[in-house]
Design a protein around this motif. Structure first.
Motif, PDB file in Angstrom:
ATOM      1  N   VAL A  78       0.847  -1.201   0.000  1.00 22.04           N
ATOM      2  CA  VAL A  78       0.000   0.000   0.000  1.00 22.04           C
ATOM      3  C   VAL A  78       0.882   1.249   0.000  1.00 22.04           C
ATOM      4  O   VAL A  78       0.608   2.215  -0.731  1.00 22.04           O
ATOM      5  CB  VAL A  78      -0.961  -0.003   1.208  1.00 22.04           C
ATOM      6  CG1 VAL A  78      -1.607   1.356   1.407  1.00 22.04           C
ATOM      7  CG2 VAL A  78      -2.017  -1.079   1.039  1.00 22.04           C
ATOM      8  N   GLN A  79       1.936   1.253   0.800  1.00 15.74           N
ATOM      9  CA  GLN A  79       2.850   2.401   0.828  1.00 15.74           C
ATOM     10  C   GLN A  79       3.510   2.603  -0.538  1.00 15.74           C
ATOM     11  O   GLN A  79       3.620   3.727  -1.011  1.00 15.74           O
ATOM     12  CB  GLN A  79       3.926   2.194   1.891  1.00 15.74           C
ATOM     13  CG  GLN A  79       3.429   2.345   3.302  1.00 15.74           C
ATOM     14  CD  GLN A  79       4.534   2.104   4.321  1.00 15.74           C
ATOM     15  OE1 GLN A  79       5.364   1.205   4.148  1.00 15.74           O
ATOM     16  NE2 GLN A  79       4.545   2.912   5.359  1.00 15.74           N
ATOM     17  N   ASP A  81       2.335   1.681  -3.422  1.00 13.56           N
ATOM     18  CA  ASP A  81       1.305   2.176  -4.340  1.00 13.56           C
ATOM     19  C   ASP A  81       1.108   3.675  -4.167  1.00 13.56           C
ATOM     20  O   ASP A  81       0.970   4.410  -5.151  1.00 13.56           O
ATOM     21  CB  ASP A  81      -0.025   1.457  -4.116  1.00 13.56           C
ATOM     22  CG  ASP A  81      -0.031   0.034  -4.649  1.00 13.56           C
ATOM     23  OD1 ASP A  81       0.888  -0.316  -5.417  1.00 13.56           O
ATOM     24  OD2 ASP A  81      -0.959  -0.724  -4.285  1.00 13.56           O
ATOM     25  N   LEU A  82       1.090   4.136  -2.935  1.00 15.43           N
ATOM     26  CA  LEU A  82       0.917   5.557  -2.663  1.00 15.43           C
ATOM     27  C   LEU A  82       2.067   6.368  -3.257  1.00 15.43           C
ATOM     28  O   LEU A  82       1.843   7.398  -3.914  1.00 15.43           O
ATOM     29  CB  LEU A  82       0.816   5.805  -1.159  1.00 15.43           C
ATOM     30  CG  LEU A  82       0.581   7.243  -0.726  1.00 15.43           C
ATOM     31  CD1 LEU A  82      -0.759   7.754  -1.234  1.00 15.43           C
ATOM     32  CD2 LEU A  82       0.650   7.355   0.783  1.00 15.43           C
ATOM     33  N   VAL A  83       3.279   5.896  -3.057  1.00  6.43           N
ATOM     34  CA  VAL A  83       4.447   6.578  -3.622  1.00  6.43           C
ATOM     35  C   VAL A  83       4.374   6.566  -5.141  1.00  6.43           C
ATOM     36  O   VAL A  83       4.663   7.570  -5.807  1.00  6.43           O
ATOM     37  CB  VAL A  83       5.755   5.913  -3.129  1.00  6.43           C
ATOM     38  CG1 VAL A  83       6.954   6.403  -3.915  1.00  6.43           C
ATOM     39  CG2 VAL A  83       5.950   6.171  -1.646  1.00  6.43           C
ATOM     40  N   SER A  84       3.956   5.438  -5.695  1.00  7.35           N
ATOM     41  CA  SER A  84       3.880   5.314  -7.147  1.00  7.35           C
ATOM     42  C   SER A  84       2.835   6.247  -7.741  1.00  7.35           C
ATOM     43  O   SER A  84       3.053   6.867  -8.777  1.00  7.35           O
ATOM     44  CB  SER A  84       3.558   3.866  -7.525  1.00  7.35           C
ATOM     45  OG  SER A  84       3.560   3.715  -8.927  1.00  7.35           O
ATOM     46  N   VAL A  85       1.702   6.370  -7.085  1.00  7.33           N
ATOM     47  CA  VAL A  85       0.626   7.230  -7.587  1.00  7.33           C
ATOM     48  C   VAL A  85       1.002   8.699  -7.457  1.00  7.33           C
ATOM     49  O   VAL A  85       0.721   9.506  -8.348  1.00  7.33           O
ATOM     50  CB  VAL A  85      -0.695   6.935  -6.838  1.00  7.33           C
ATOM     51  CG1 VAL A  85      -1.740   7.989  -7.117  1.00  7.33           C
ATOM     52  CG2 VAL A  85      -1.219   5.563  -7.227  1.00  7.33           C
ATOM     53  N   ASN A  86       1.635   9.068  -6.356  1.00 10.36           N
ATOM     54  CA  ASN A  86       1.937  10.477  -6.093  1.00 10.36           C
ATOM     55  C   ASN A  86       3.298  10.930  -6.596  1.00 10.36           C
ATOM     56  O   ASN A  86       3.548  12.126  -6.676  1.00 10.36           O
ATOM     57  CB  ASN A  86       1.823  10.764  -4.594  1.00 10.36           C
ATOM     58  CG  ASN A  86       0.396  10.632  -4.117  1.00 10.36           C
ATOM     59  OD1 ASN A  86      -0.536  10.984  -4.817  1.00 10.36           O
ATOM     60  ND2 ASN A  86       0.221  10.083  -2.931  1.00 10.36           N
ATOM     61  N   THR A 107       4.416   0.935 -12.576  1.00  7.64           N
ATOM     62  CA  THR A 107       4.524   1.515 -11.245  1.00  7.64           C
ATOM     63  C   THR A 107       5.860   2.250 -11.186  1.00  7.64           C
ATOM     64  O   THR A 107       6.751   2.009 -12.010  1.00  7.64           O
ATOM     65  CB  THR A 107       4.488   0.448 -10.139  1.00  7.64           C
ATOM     66  OG1 THR A 107       5.628  -0.412 -10.289  1.00  7.64           O
ATOM     67  CG2 THR A 107       3.197  -0.356 -10.183  1.00  7.64           C
TER      68      THR A 107
END
Length: 119
Positions: A78-79, A81-86, A107
């Motif tokens: 989840v962390q 994914d958050l870094v990847s999205v932002n 990603t």
């Protein structure tokens, strides 16, 4: 649990306990791990699981600690994914459109594996 169900003398239960070292291998079979070879994937996952699971645990303790390990791995995902999205990577080539397209498809961590190949 084994004693509670009265199966401590059952051959299947004894055999499963003897094979407990291979439980992790069976769990990850068929899963996708981008960028990892089978050997390094198993070694890497074994090192993570070793932080949570001890070979002296009985089956109930193993399941409890293994579930904690799975929770940790899912949290790390989840962390990531958050870094990847932002996160937005820096473009390093003259092929900006291709590089941006790859950054949008992959990603962030996979993009960083791809980027040196493109460069």
């Amino acid at each position: 649990m084994v004693e509670g169900f009265g199966v401590e003398n059952k051959n299947w239960v004894l055999d499963m306990y003897k094979k407990r070292h291979s439980w992790v291998t069976a769990h990850i079979r068929g899963k996708f791990f981008a960028g990892f070879w089978t050997t390094s994937r198993c070694e890497g996952l074994n090192s993570i699981i070793a932080k949570y699971v001890n070979s002296r645990y009985n089956l109930v303790e193993f399941i409890q600690h293994f579930n904690r390990c799975v929770d940790h791995i899912q949290w790390k995902e989840v962390q990531a994914d958050l870094v990847s999205v932002n996160g937005r990577p820096n473009m390093q080539t003259y092929f900006q459109q291709l590089e941006r397209s790859a950054a949008n498809v992959y990603t962030l961590s996979v993009f960083y594996m791809f980027q040196p190949i493109l460069v």
